[in-house]
Design an enzyme around this catalytic site. Structure first.
Site, PDB file in Angstrom:
ATOM      1  N   HIS A 126      -8.610   2.035  -5.433  1.00  6.27           N
ATOM      2  CA  HIS A 126      -7.779   1.134  -4.619  1.00  6.27           C
ATOM      3  C   HIS A 126      -6.326   1.506  -4.803  1.00  6.27           C
ATOM      4  O   HIS A 126      -5.880   1.763  -5.927  1.00  6.27           O
ATOM      5  CB  HIS A 126      -8.001  -0.328  -5.031  1.00  6.27           C
ATOM      6  CG  HIS A 126      -9.416  -0.746  -4.860  1.00  6.27           C
ATOM      7  ND1 HIS A 126      -9.957  -1.059  -3.641  1.00  6.27           N
ATOM      8  CD2 HIS A 126     -10.431  -0.857  -5.755  1.00  6.27           C
ATOM      9  CE1 HIS A 126     -11.228  -1.349  -3.781  1.00  6.27           C
ATOM     10  NE2 HIS A 126     -11.545  -1.223  -5.055  1.00  6.27           N
ATOM     11  N   TYR A 141       0.805  -1.230   0.000  1.00  8.45           N
ATOM     12  CA  TYR A 141       0.000   0.000   0.000  1.00  8.45           C
ATOM     13  C   TYR A 141       0.838   1.281   0.000  1.00  8.45           C
ATOM     14  O   TYR A 141       0.286   2.374  -0.065  1.00  8.45           O
ATOM     15  CB  TYR A 141      -0.945  -0.004   1.209  1.00  8.45           C
ATOM     16  CG  TYR A 141      -1.919  -1.169   1.180  1.00  8.45           C
ATOM     17  CD1 TYR A 141      -2.859  -1.271   0.161  1.00  8.45           C
ATOM     18  CD2 TYR A 141      -1.883  -2.175   2.144  1.00  8.45           C
ATOM     19  CE1 TYR A 141      -3.744  -2.341   0.102  1.00  8.45           C
ATOM     20  CE2 TYR A 141      -2.763  -3.251   2.105  1.00  8.45           C
ATOM     21  CZ  TYR A 141      -3.686  -3.324   1.079  1.00  8.45           C
ATOM     22  OH  TYR A 141      -4.564  -4.382   1.006  1.00  8.45           O
TER      23      TYR A 141
HETATM   24  C1  DQA Z   1      -7.648  -1.954  -0.941  1.00 15.12           C
HETATM   25  C2  DQA Z   1      -7.670  -3.362  -1.509  1.00 15.12           C
HETATM   26  C3  DQA Z   1      -8.540  -4.262  -0.656  1.00 15.12           C
HETATM   27  O1  DQA Z   1      -8.550  -5.581  -1.189  1.00 15.12           O
HETATM   28  C4  DQA Z   1      -8.008  -4.325   0.759  1.00 15.12           C
HETATM   29  O2  DQA Z   1      -8.852  -5.110   1.581  1.00 15.12           O
HETATM   30  C5  DQA Z   1      -7.792  -2.986   1.340  1.00 15.12           C
HETATM   31  C6  DQA Z   1      -7.226  -1.928   0.508  1.00 15.12           C
HETATM   32  C7  DQA Z   1      -6.663  -1.036  -1.713  1.00 15.12           C
HETATM   33  O3  DQA Z   1      -6.768   0.171  -1.548  1.00 15.12           O
HETATM   34  O4  DQA Z   1      -5.796  -1.525  -2.432  1.00 15.12           O
HETATM   35  O5  DQA Z   1      -7.993  -2.770   2.543  1.00 15.12           O
HETATM   36  O6  DQA Z   1      -8.933  -1.382  -1.083  1.00 15.12           O
END
Ligand code: DQA
Length: 157
Positions: free
Chosen positions: A104, A27
């Site tokens: 995302h 992330y």
């Molecule tokens: C997310 C992707 C999701 O699968 C995950 O559960 C997240 C973050 C992303 O920003 O990449 O919490 O939404």
């Protein structure tokens, strides 16, 4: 008549409050505050008003989306883990009846099979995935573009 600033609500779901510390290899190293600062700077340049909401609780997200109806012009939402499970958040997005962009940080399509399903993807105008924190700035630009197009359509082009 003075044109008022478009109002955009950013909604972030569970565990995004610990960005920066949470799996940085997936992330990134930016905190949610860092990202919000970049979005606020971009919004100032674009003449937009932005509001931010994050919750780890599904019902709180539903409540916030319900209040957004008639209160803002567009939504950027990262439902996080609820992307893959929440009919309630999907239903609340439909209730809002507002242009929305799903966002995302990672690209869920390249990850575990359960992340390939999004319960909101067909009720949003578009999706931005896999660009990290900068995706939030791109999502702001995307929603403003959609609102401008909508305004032009209404004016009959
Ligand atoms: C997310 C992707 C999701 O699968 C995950 O559960 C997240 C973050 C992303 O920003 O990449 O919490 O939404």
């Amino acid at each position: 008549m003075k044109k008022s600033s478009p109002r955009i609500l950013f909604v972030d779901g569970p565990n995004l409050n610990v960005l920066g510390k949470r799996e940085p290899s997936v992330y990134g190293g930016q905190t949610l505050e860092d990202i919000r600062k970049d979005v606020s700077d971009a919004a100032r340049r674009e003449g937009a008003a932005v509001e931010f909401f994050q919750s780890n609780h599904e019902g709180e997200i539903v409540d916030r989306l319900q209040r957004a109806r008639g209160e803002v012009d567009g939504i950027v939402i990262n439902p996080a883990g609820y992307t893959h499970t929440s009919v309630a958040i999907r239903d609340a997005l439909v209730y809002c009846a507002l242009p929305a962009v799903e966002l995302h940080l990672s690209n869920p399509s390249m990850r575990e099979p359960f992340r390939k399903v999004s319960l909101v993807e067909d009720v949003v105008a578009g999706r931005i995935c896999g660009i990290g924190g900068y995706g939030y700035v791109l999502a702001l630009q995307a929603i403003l573009h959609l609102l401008r197009e909508k305004g032009r359509d209404r004016a009959g082009r």
